[in-house]
Motif scaffolding. Structure first.
Motif, short mmCIF file in Angstrom:
data_model
loop_
_atom_site.label_atom_id
_atom_site.label_comp_id
_atom_site.label_asym_id
_atom_site.label_seq_id
_atom_site.Cartn_x
_atom_site.Cartn_y
_atom_site.Cartn_z
N THR A 1 0.85 -1.19 0.00
CA THR A 1 0.00 0.00 0.00
C THR A 1 0.88 1.24 0.00
O THR A 1 2.09 1.19 0.23
CB THR A 1 -0.92 0.01 1.23
OG1 THR A 1 -0.10 0.03 2.42
CG2 THR A 1 -1.81 -1.21 1.27
N GLY A 2 0.26 2.40 -0.26
CA GLY A 2 0.98 3.67 -0.23
C GLY A 2 1.90 3.89 -1.40
O GLY A 2 2.85 4.69 -1.32
N VAL A 3 1.65 3.20 -2.53
CA VAL A 3 2.49 3.36 -3.73
C VAL A 3 1.76 4.26 -4.71
O VAL A 3 0.56 4.08 -4.97
CB VAL A 3 2.78 1.99 -4.38
CG1 VAL A 3 3.62 2.16 -5.65
CG2 VAL A 3 3.50 1.08 -3.39
N SER A 4 2.46 5.22 -5.30
CA SER A 4 1.83 6.12 -6.26
C SER A 4 1.47 5.36 -7.53
O SER A 4 2.04 4.31 -7.84
CB SER A 4 2.78 7.27 -6.61
OG SER A 4 3.91 6.78 -7.33
N ASP A 5 0.51 5.90 -8.29
CA ASP A 5 0.10 5.26 -9.55
C ASP A 5 1.28 5.15 -10.50
O ASP A 5 1.44 4.14 -11.20
CB ASP A 5 -1.02 6.08 -10.21
CG ASP A 5 -2.34 5.96 -9.45
OD1 ASP A 5 -2.46 5.01 -8.65
OD2 ASP A 5 -3.23 6.80 -9.67
N LYS A 6 2.12 6.19 -10.52
CA LYS A 6 3.27 6.19 -11.43
C LYS A 6 4.22 5.03 -11.11
O LYS A 6 4.66 4.30 -12.00
CB LYS A 6 4.01 7.53 -11.33
CG LYS A 6 5.18 7.65 -12.30
CD LYS A 6 5.83 9.03 -12.18
CE LYS A 6 7.01 9.15 -13.14
NZ LYS A 6 7.65 10.50 -13.05
N LYS A 7 4.53 4.83 -9.83
CA LYS A 7 5.43 3.76 -9.44
C LYS A 7 4.81 2.39 -9.67
O LYS A 7 5.49 1.44 -10.07
CB LYS A 7 5.82 3.93 -7.98
CG LYS A 7 6.74 5.11 -7.71
CD LYS A 7 7.13 5.17 -6.24
CE LYS A 7 8.07 6.35 -5.99
NZ LYS A 7 8.44 6.43 -4.54
N ALA A 8 3.51 2.29 -9.42
CA ALA A 8 2.82 1.00 -9.62
C ALA A 8 2.86 0.59 -11.08
O ALA A 8 3.16 -0.57 -11.42
CB ALA A 8 1.38 1.10 -9.12
N HIS A 9 2.57 1.54 -11.98
CA HIS A 9 2.60 1.22 -13.41
C HIS A 9 4.02 0.97 -13.90
O HIS A 9 4.23 0.14 -14.80
CB HIS A 9 1.94 2.35 -14.21
CG HIS A 9 0.45 2.39 -14.08
ND1 HIS A 9 -0.37 1.47 -14.70
CD2 HIS A 9 -0.36 3.23 -13.40
CE1 HIS A 9 -1.64 1.74 -14.40
NE2 HIS A 9 -1.66 2.80 -13.61
#
Length: 224
Positions: A129-137
């Protein structure tokens, strides 16, 4: 978080609520459950976890509906039940739809699962949890670039907002208005037809009062 299952992936040992086929998730501490679900636990829910109990997703079948609820867990392999626990405290927990919940219908603490000798995955999905959309993608793209299955990284997407009550009310009002307009149009059309028919009867010499009686008789004969 780990699923309460172990052994052969094609025919694993699984721990879940007695009479249900879903598995449970094991969390290290109540705070992990809050991070995963995005909801604060109330004192009662936290107490259930710390007392060796189970939080059941509120939408799951036969979810707890009141205080002091207790349930048993069953360890099974396929359709065969291999063992059962004593009755454990339980409470319901609201969660939003998400892919990470697939195959699970609740959670408990890992310490409780260990104390009850329940099967726990040694390796399994890691929920972050707590991961930005940019980092997740970016992480998902790195998996694809490495030639791995993109499904190895699943990104939770918030469900669409439900249709607001105001929109439903506006739709209902619009449908009623259309129905009324259709009825009025049909009534006006029928009135014009009757007036023309009445004029023809009068034109052939039938007195107006008799012509109206003819229309009434015809209407009564044709009405269901």
């Amino acid at each position: 978080m780990r699923f309460l299952m172990a052994g052969d992936p094609d025919n694993p040992l699984m721990a879940g609520r007695e009479g249900q086929y879903g598995s449970l998730l094991a969390a290290n501490q109540p705070r992990d459950v809050e991070r995963l679900t995005g909801r604060r636990l109330d004192p009662g829910q936290t107490s259930v976890l710390r007392e060796g109990g189970v939080l059941v997703w509120s939408h799951a079948a036969d979810a707890p509906t009141g205080p002091d609820t207790r349930l048993r867990l069953a360890v099974r392999q396929g359709d065969k039940v291999l063992g059962r626990t004593a009755a454990l405290p339980a409470a319901a927990l609201d969660v939003d739809p998400a892919e990470w919940r697939t195959g699970s219908d609740g959670t408990m603490l890992r310490a409780t699962a260990t104390a009850l000798d329940l099967p726990i995955q040694a390796r399994g999905p890691v929920m972050i949890t707590g991961v930005s959309d940019k980092k997740a993608h970016a992480l998902q793209q790195a998996v694809i670039d490495a030639g791995m299955d993109a499904g190895a990284v699943l990104i939770h997407v918030e469900p669409d907002d439900p249709v607001p009550p105001a929109a439903l009310l506006a739709t209902a009002v619009g449908l009623v208005a259309l129905a009324l307009a259709a009825v009025l149009a049909a009534t006006r059309s029928q009135t014009r037809i009757l007036r023309r028919y009445l004029a023809r009867l009068i034109a052939v010499g039938i007195p107006p009062r008799w012509a109206r009686q003819v229309l009434l008789c015809q209407h009564a004969a044709l009405s269901p």
